[in-house]
Design a protein around this motif. Structure first.
Motif, mmCIF file in Angstrom:
data_model
loop_
_atom_site.group_PDB
_atom_site.id
_atom_site.type_symbol
_atom_site.label_atom_id
_atom_site.label_comp_id
_atom_site.label_asym_id
_atom_site.label_seq_id
_atom_site.Cartn_x
_atom_site.Cartn_y
_atom_site.Cartn_z
ATOM 1 N N TYR A 33 2.455 -7.102 -2.130
ATOM 2 C CA TYR A 33 1.327 -7.083 -2.432
ATOM 3 C C TYR A 33 0.403 -5.868 -1.550
ATOM 4 O O TYR A 33 1.167 -5.163 -1.294
ATOM 5 N N TYR A 34 -0.410 -5.927 -1.803
ATOM 6 C CA TYR A 34 -1.648 -4.848 -1.690
ATOM 7 C C TYR A 34 -2.980 -5.276 -1.396
ATOM 8 O O TYR A 34 -3.396 -6.185 -1.417
ATOM 9 N N GLU A 93 -2.725 0.155 -0.738
ATOM 10 C CA GLU A 93 -1.795 0.170 0.146
ATOM 11 C C GLU A 93 -0.825 -0.895 0.121
ATOM 12 O O GLU A 93 -1.068 -1.803 0.016
ATOM 13 N N GLU A 94 0.587 -0.559 0.020
ATOM 14 C CA GLU A 94 1.195 -1.548 -0.863
ATOM 15 C C GLU A 94 2.002 -1.788 0.452
ATOM 16 O O GLU A 94 2.443 -1.448 1.678
ATOM 17 N N ARG A 95 2.466 -3.512 0.609
ATOM 18 C CA ARG A 95 3.118 -3.819 1.634
ATOM 19 C C ARG A 95 4.713 -5.291 0.416
ATOM 20 O O ARG A 95 3.805 -5.156 -0.385
ATOM 21 N N GLN A 96 5.343 -5.555 1.644
ATOM 22 C CA GLN A 96 6.302 -6.344 1.025
ATOM 23 C C GLN A 96 5.977 -7.258 2.183
ATOM 24 O O GLN A 96 6.077 -8.189 3.105
ATOM 25 N N ASP A 97 6.019 -9.255 0.711
ATOM 26 C CA ASP A 97 5.949 -10.313 1.643
ATOM 27 C C ASP A 97 7.662 -10.850 2.073
ATOM 28 O O ASP A 97 8.397 -9.750 1.325
#
Length: 252
Positions: A203-204, A193-197
């Motif tokens: 980040y993953y 799952e890819e997210r954003q800071d």
């Protein structure tokens, strides 16, 4: 009987406190040497590139900034006056069945104990989810484990064999009994799952998913789904002996 307790959920885990109460029904000589922080999913890993840090809580309780395997080695090779007669690992928050056995730090601690020639048993408690929160019936393992362990200690295991015990998530009245099982097979369906800071950088997270596999009827998975306590003997020898013979024939 001298008993060493450890886990992979960390020194403050509720399951470790449950395990200590269980162990004291077997012996007064109980040592707790567990990771300082959660080490779930680290399997049979060692800390080799950084030093191990040890925090003494009291004469028989220690926290190690390392893996469950590190904790067993620290206890047997450094802290305890003599090697323990028994290593108990857990009680893990969540079952350790099927493919999870290969990832589990709980199982890994029992593997390390077995490598050192010490009788070793891993214990795990399945949970249910309620609104995303884990609901663990710790009373099941706390009530049933002492008599179960006493019986298991009367069984002579072959060299290189450890025991993996899983308790179902049910009430005491719903418990169906005990089954000796085989390690099951389930597809993990692990995904990324890819997210954003806050700066928009990616980040993953690894995310668990489960397939809709139908477990073999003699498996650990089938047992705990049917509210049985599952006891699975595991062995250190990973050799595929039938394939070995096939390879020998091919090169004869």
């Amino acid at each position: 009987m001298r008993i060493l307790l450890t886990n992979d959920d960390g020194i403050h885990a509720e399951g470790l406190a449950v395990l200590e109460r269980i162990a004291h029904q077997l012996s007064d000589d109980v040592w707790v040497i567990a990771p300082e922080t959660d080490q779930s999913g680290l399997a049979h890993s060692l800390t080799l590139s950084t030093p191990l840090r040890l925090r003494k809580i009291d004469d028989r309780h220690y926290a190690v900034r390392g893996t469950p395997t590190d904790c067993v080695i620290m206890g047997v090779r450094h802290l305890m006056p003599e090697a323990p007669d028994l290593i108990l690992s857990g009680v893990n928050s969540g079952s350790n069945t099927a493919d999870d056995v290969t990832y589990s730090g709980t199982i890994a601690a029992a593997i390390e104990g077995t490598l050192l020639g010490i009788n070793s048993i891993a214990l795990s408690q399945e949970y249910n989810l309620n609104g995303g929160a884990r609901i663990l019936p710790w009373e099941i393992v706390e009530q049933r484990a002492p008599a179960l362990l006493k019986k298991l200690l009367g069984v002579e295991l072959a060299k290189g064999v450890l025991l993996n015990v899983n308790f179902p998530s049910c009430s005491g009245g719903e418990l169906a009994g005990v089954r000796v099982t085989a390690q099951g097979k389930l597809s993990h369906g692990l995904t990324i799952e890819e997210r954003q800071d806050g700066r928009g950088l990616p980040y993953y997270w690894l995310r668990y998913g489960r397939g809709k596999d139908e477990p073999a009827p003699d498996s650990d998975v089938a047992a705990i789904r049917a509210n049985y306590i599952s006891i699975t003997p595991l062995q250190l020898d990973l050799t595929a002996h039938e394939t070995r013979q096939t390879l020998e024939d091919a090169f004869a």
